[in-house]
Design a protein around this motif. Structure first.
Motif, PDB file in Angstrom:
ATOM      1  N   LEU A  95       0.836  -1.202   0.000  1.00  0.00           N
ATOM      2  CA  LEU A  95       0.000   0.000   0.000  1.00  0.00           C
ATOM      3  C   LEU A  95       0.866   1.246   0.000  1.00  0.00           C
ATOM      4  CD1 LEU A  95      -2.701  -1.009   2.621  1.00  0.00           C
ATOM      5  CD2 LEU A  95      -2.909  -1.004   0.151  1.00  0.00           C
ATOM      6  N   THR A  96       0.373   2.300  -0.653  1.00  0.00           N
ATOM      7  CA  THR A  96       1.062   3.587  -0.696  1.00  0.00           C
ATOM      8  C   THR A  96       0.129   4.661  -0.164  1.00  0.00           C
ATOM      9  OG1 THR A  96       2.358   2.920  -2.622  1.00  0.00           O
ATOM     10  CG2 THR A  96       2.198   5.281  -2.188  1.00  0.00           C
ATOM     11  N   VAL A  97       0.661   5.484   0.737  1.00  0.00           N
ATOM     12  CA  VAL A  97      -0.092   6.616   1.275  1.00  0.00           C
ATOM     13  C   VAL A  97       0.549   7.870   0.711  1.00  0.00           C
ATOM     14  CG1 VAL A  97      -0.761   7.865   3.362  1.00  0.00           C
ATOM     15  CG2 VAL A  97      -0.635   5.375   3.395  1.00  0.00           C
ATOM     16  N   SER A  98      -0.245   8.706   0.047  1.00  0.00           N
ATOM     17  CA  SER A  98       0.251   9.942  -0.546  1.00  0.00           C
ATOM     18  C   SER A  98      -0.452  11.117   0.130  1.00  0.00           C
ATOM     19  CB  SER A  98      -0.026   9.929  -2.049  1.00  0.00           C
ATOM     20  OG  SER A  98       0.458  11.100  -2.642  1.00  0.00           O
ATOM     21  N   VAL A  99       0.329  12.068   0.658  1.00  0.00           N
ATOM     22  CA  VAL A  99      -0.258  13.210   1.372  1.00  0.00           C
ATOM     23  C   VAL A  99       0.433  14.498   0.954  1.00  0.00           C
ATOM     24  CG1 VAL A  99      -0.941  11.860   3.399  1.00  0.00           C
ATOM     25  CG2 VAL A  99       1.292  12.930   3.351  1.00  0.00           C
ATOM     26  N   ASP A 100      -0.284  15.606   1.183  1.00  0.00           N
ATOM     27  CA  ASP A 100       0.334  16.911   0.944  1.00  0.00           C
ATOM     28  C   ASP A 100       0.334  17.684   2.265  1.00  0.00           C
ATOM     29  OD1 ASP A 100      -2.609  18.180  -0.767  1.00  0.00           O
ATOM     30  OD2 ASP A 100      -2.234  17.935   1.357  1.00  0.00           O
ATOM     31  N   GLY A 101       0.762  18.922   2.238  1.00  0.00           N
ATOM     32  CA  GLY A 101       0.864  19.734   3.437  1.00  0.00           C
ATOM     33  C   GLY A 101      -0.455  20.053   4.108  1.00  0.00           C
ATOM     34  N   GLU A 102      -1.564  19.796   3.438  1.00  0.00           N
ATOM     35  CA  GLU A 102      -2.886  20.097   3.985  1.00  0.00           C
ATOM     36  C   GLU A 102      -3.465  18.967   4.824  1.00  0.00           C
ATOM     37  OE1 GLU A 102      -4.367  23.146   3.375  1.00  0.00           O
ATOM     38  OE2 GLU A 102      -2.512  23.671   2.358  1.00  0.00           O
ATOM     39  N   VAL A 103      -2.742  17.867   4.981  1.00  0.00           N
ATOM     40  CA  VAL A 103      -3.271  16.694   5.668  1.00  0.00           C
ATOM     41  C   VAL A 103      -3.451  16.967   7.165  1.00  0.00           C
ATOM     42  CG1 VAL A 103      -1.032  15.631   6.153  1.00  0.00           C
ATOM     43  CG2 VAL A 103      -3.044  14.195   5.889  1.00  0.00           C
ATOM     44  N   ASP A 104      -4.500  16.387   7.734  1.00  0.00           N
ATOM     45  CA  ASP A 104      -4.742  16.468   9.170  1.00  0.00           C
ATOM     46  C   ASP A 104      -3.764  15.509   9.863  1.00  0.00           C
ATOM     47  OD1 ASP A 104      -6.640  14.924  11.497  1.00  0.00           O
ATOM     48  OD2 ASP A 104      -6.545  17.122  11.542  1.00  0.00           O
ATOM     49  N   ARG A 105      -2.968  16.018  10.801  1.00  0.00           N
ATOM     50  CA  ARG A 105      -1.919  15.221  11.436  1.00  0.00           C
ATOM     51  C   ARG A 105      -2.471  14.014  12.186  1.00  0.00           C
ATOM     52  NH1 ARG A 105       2.846  18.789  13.886  1.00  0.00           N
ATOM     53  NH2 ARG A 105       3.568  16.673  14.185  1.00  0.00           N
ATOM     54  N   ALA A 106      -3.568  14.202  12.902  1.00  0.00           N
ATOM     55  CA  ALA A 106      -4.146  13.092  13.671  1.00  0.00           C
ATOM     56  C   ALA A 106      -4.623  11.977  12.740  1.00  0.00           C
ATOM     57  CB  ALA A 106      -5.299  13.596  14.533  1.00  0.00           C
ATOM     58  N   ALA A 107      -5.244  12.361  11.637  1.00  0.00           N
ATOM     59  CA  ALA A 107      -5.718  11.365  10.670  1.00  0.00           C
ATOM     60  C   ALA A 107      -4.538  10.645  10.029  1.00  0.00           C
ATOM     61  CB  ALA A 107      -6.575  12.033   9.605  1.00  0.00           C
ATOM     62  N   LEU A 108      -3.487  11.388   9.692  1.00  0.00           N
ATOM     63  CA  LEU A 108      -2.305  10.779   9.088  1.00  0.00           C
ATOM     64  C   LEU A 108      -1.664   9.787  10.051  1.00  0.00           C
ATOM     65  CD1 LEU A 108      -0.220  10.487   6.848  1.00  0.00           C
ATOM     66  CD2 LEU A 108       0.966  12.490   7.783  1.00  0.00           C
ATOM     67  N   LYS A 109      -1.584  10.144  11.312  1.00  0.00           N
ATOM     68  CA  LYS A 109      -1.003   9.238  12.309  1.00  0.00           C
ATOM     69  C   LYS A 109      -1.786   7.937  12.372  1.00  0.00           C
ATOM     70  CE  LYS A 109       0.333   8.767  17.154  1.00  0.00           C
ATOM     71  NZ  LYS A 109       0.259   7.359  17.035  1.00  0.00           N
ATOM     72  N   GLN A 110      -3.111   8.018  12.349  1.00  0.00           N
ATOM     73  CA  GLN A 110      -3.934   6.807  12.384  1.00  0.00           C
ATOM     74  C   GLN A 110      -3.692   5.939  11.147  1.00  0.00           C
ATOM     75  OE1 GLN A 110      -7.874   8.419  12.902  1.00  0.00           O
ATOM     76  NE2 GLN A 110      -7.852   8.006  15.101  1.00  0.00           N
ATOM     77  N   VAL A 111      -3.606   6.580   9.989  1.00  0.00           N
ATOM     78  CA  VAL A 111      -3.372   5.837   8.749  1.00  0.00           C
ATOM     79  C   VAL A 111      -2.004   5.162   8.790  1.00  0.00           C
ATOM     80  CG1 VAL A 111      -2.997   6.091   6.262  1.00  0.00           C
ATOM     81  CG2 VAL A 111      -4.928   7.245   7.363  1.00  0.00           C
ATOM     82  N   LEU A 112      -0.969   5.854   9.252  1.00  0.00           N
ATOM     83  CA  LEU A 112       0.374   5.282   9.311  1.00  0.00           C
ATOM     84  C   LEU A 112       0.439   4.162  10.347  1.00  0.00           C
ATOM     85  CD1 LEU A 112       2.601   8.459   8.901  1.00  0.00           C
ATOM     86  CD2 LEU A 112       2.038   6.724   7.195  1.00  0.00           C
ATOM     87  N   ASP A 113      -0.285   4.264  11.440  1.00  0.00           N
ATOM     88  CA  ASP A 113      -0.328   3.182  12.436  1.00  0.00           C
ATOM     89  C   ASP A 113      -0.912   1.920  11.815  1.00  0.00           C
ATOM     90  OD1 ASP A 113      -1.089   5.217  15.388  1.00  0.00           O
ATOM     91  OD2 ASP A 113       0.809   4.770  14.395  1.00  0.00           O
ATOM     92  N   VAL A 114      -1.977   2.078  11.037  1.00  0.00           N
ATOM     93  CA  VAL A 114      -2.591   0.929  10.360  1.00  0.00           C
ATOM     94  C   VAL A 114      -1.610   0.338   9.341  1.00  0.00           C
ATOM     95  CG1 VAL A 114      -4.425   0.212   8.785  1.00  0.00           C
ATOM     96  CG2 VAL A 114      -4.954   1.689  10.725  1.00  0.00           C
ATOM     97  N   LEU A 115      -0.924   1.181   8.605  1.00  0.00           N
ATOM     98  CA  LEU A 115       0.052   0.717   7.610  1.00  0.00           C
ATOM     99  C   LEU A 115       1.158  -0.075   8.289  1.00  0.00           C
ATOM    100  CD1 LEU A 115       0.868   0.807   4.619  1.00  0.00           C
ATOM    101  CD2 LEU A 115       2.158   2.886   5.129  1.00  0.00           C
ATOM    102  N   ARG A 116       1.658   0.388   9.449  1.00  0.00           N
ATOM    103  CA  ARG A 116       2.687  -0.336  10.179  1.00  0.00           C
ATOM    104  C   ARG A 116       2.196  -1.708  10.599  1.00  0.00           C
ATOM    105  NH1 ARG A 116       3.370   4.431  13.329  1.00  0.00           N
ATOM    106  NH2 ARG A 116       4.940   5.705  12.348  1.00  0.00           N
ATOM    107  N   GLU A 117       0.959  -1.786  11.063  1.00  0.00           N
ATOM    108  CA  GLU A 117       0.401  -3.070  11.493  1.00  0.00           C
ATOM    109  C   GLU A 117       0.264  -4.035  10.310  1.00  0.00           C
ATOM    110  OE1 GLU A 117      -2.228  -1.171  15.106  1.00  0.00           O
ATOM    111  OE2 GLU A 117      -3.198  -2.519  13.708  1.00  0.00           O
ATOM    112  N   LEU A 118      -0.123  -3.513   9.162  1.00  0.00           N
ATOM    113  CA  LEU A 118      -0.263  -4.363   7.976  1.00  0.00           C
ATOM    114  C   LEU A 118       1.084  -4.888   7.484  1.00  0.00           C
ATOM    115  CD1 LEU A 118      -2.947  -2.369   5.981  1.00  0.00           C
ATOM    116  CD2 LEU A 118      -3.267  -4.528   7.204  1.00  0.00           C
ATOM    117  N   ASP A 119       2.139  -4.143   7.751  1.00  0.00           N
ATOM    118  CA  ASP A 119       3.470  -4.551   7.311  1.00  0.00           C
ATOM    119  C   ASP A 119       4.015  -5.708   8.121  1.00  0.00           C
ATOM    120  OD1 ASP A 119       4.863  -1.347   6.247  1.00  0.00           O
ATOM    121  OD2 ASP A 119       3.615  -2.786   5.206  1.00  0.00           O
ATOM    122  N   HIS A 120       3.393  -6.023   9.250  1.00  0.00           N
ATOM    123  CA  HIS A 120       3.934  -7.098  10.095  1.00  0.00           C
ATOM    124  C   HIS A 120       3.047  -8.253  10.159  1.00  0.00           C
ATOM    125  CE1 HIS A 120       7.438  -4.998  11.438  1.00  0.00           C
ATOM    126  NE2 HIS A 120       6.696  -3.926  11.517  1.00  0.00           N
TER     127      HIS A 120
END
Length: 120
Positions: A95-120
Motif C-alpha cells: 500500500l502507498t499513502v500519498s499526502v500533501d501539506g494540507e493533511v490532518d496530522r491526527a488522521a495521518l497518524k492513524q493511517v500510518l499506524d494501520v500501515l505499520r500493522e499491515l506490514d507485520h
C-alpha cells in the motif's frame, strides 16, 4: 535459588542487560522469518518470549527513538510525488499513502499506524 544441604540458600544474581536498538531490531528480524519458532529465538538470545512481544509492540508504536527502520531506494518518484509539499509512504504490504501539506496530522497518524500493522 536452590537449596543447600545445610539449610542455607544459594542465590544467583544476574545483571540486567541493555540491548541497543540495533540489537533489538536484529533479534526481531529473526522472528519474521517464515517457519521460525519465536521461543527458539528467545532461548538463543537468553531472553523471554514476553520481551520479544514487548519489543514488537514498541516497534509498532515507534516508541523507541531510531527503532523503526527506513529503507531508501533509488527509484524515480512519480509525478504526483514531485509536487511541492507532497510525500508518499510505501508500506511493505504494497500500500502507498500519498499526502500533501494540507493533511490532518491526527488522521495521518492513524493511517500510518494501520500501515505499520499491515506490514507485520
Amino acid at each position: 535459588m536452590s537449596g543447600r544441604g545445610d539449610g542455607g540458600a544459594l542465590v544467583q544474581v544476574e545483571r540486567r542487560r541493555n540491548w541497543s536498538d540495533e540489537e533489538k531490531l536484529a533479534i526481531l528480524k529473526e522472528t519474521t522469518v517464515p517457519g521460525v519458532v519465536i521461543s527458539a529465538v528467545a532461548r538463543r538470545h537468553a531472553i523471554g518470549t514476553g520481551q520479544l512481544y514487548t519489543w514488537r509492540k514498541q516497534l509498532l508504536r515507534g516508541a523507541i527513538a531510531g527503532f523503526v527502520p527506513v529503507e531508501l531506494t533509488a527509484s524515480s518518484p512519480s509525478a504526483k510525488a514531485r509536487e511541492a509539499g507532497r510525500i508518499e509512504v510505501r508500506g511493505q504490504c504494497g500500500l502507498t499513502v500519498s499526502v500533501d501539506g494540507e493533511v490532518d496530522r491526527a488522521a495521518l497518524k492513524q493511517v500510518l499506524d494501520v500501515l505499520r500493522e499491515l506490514d507485520h
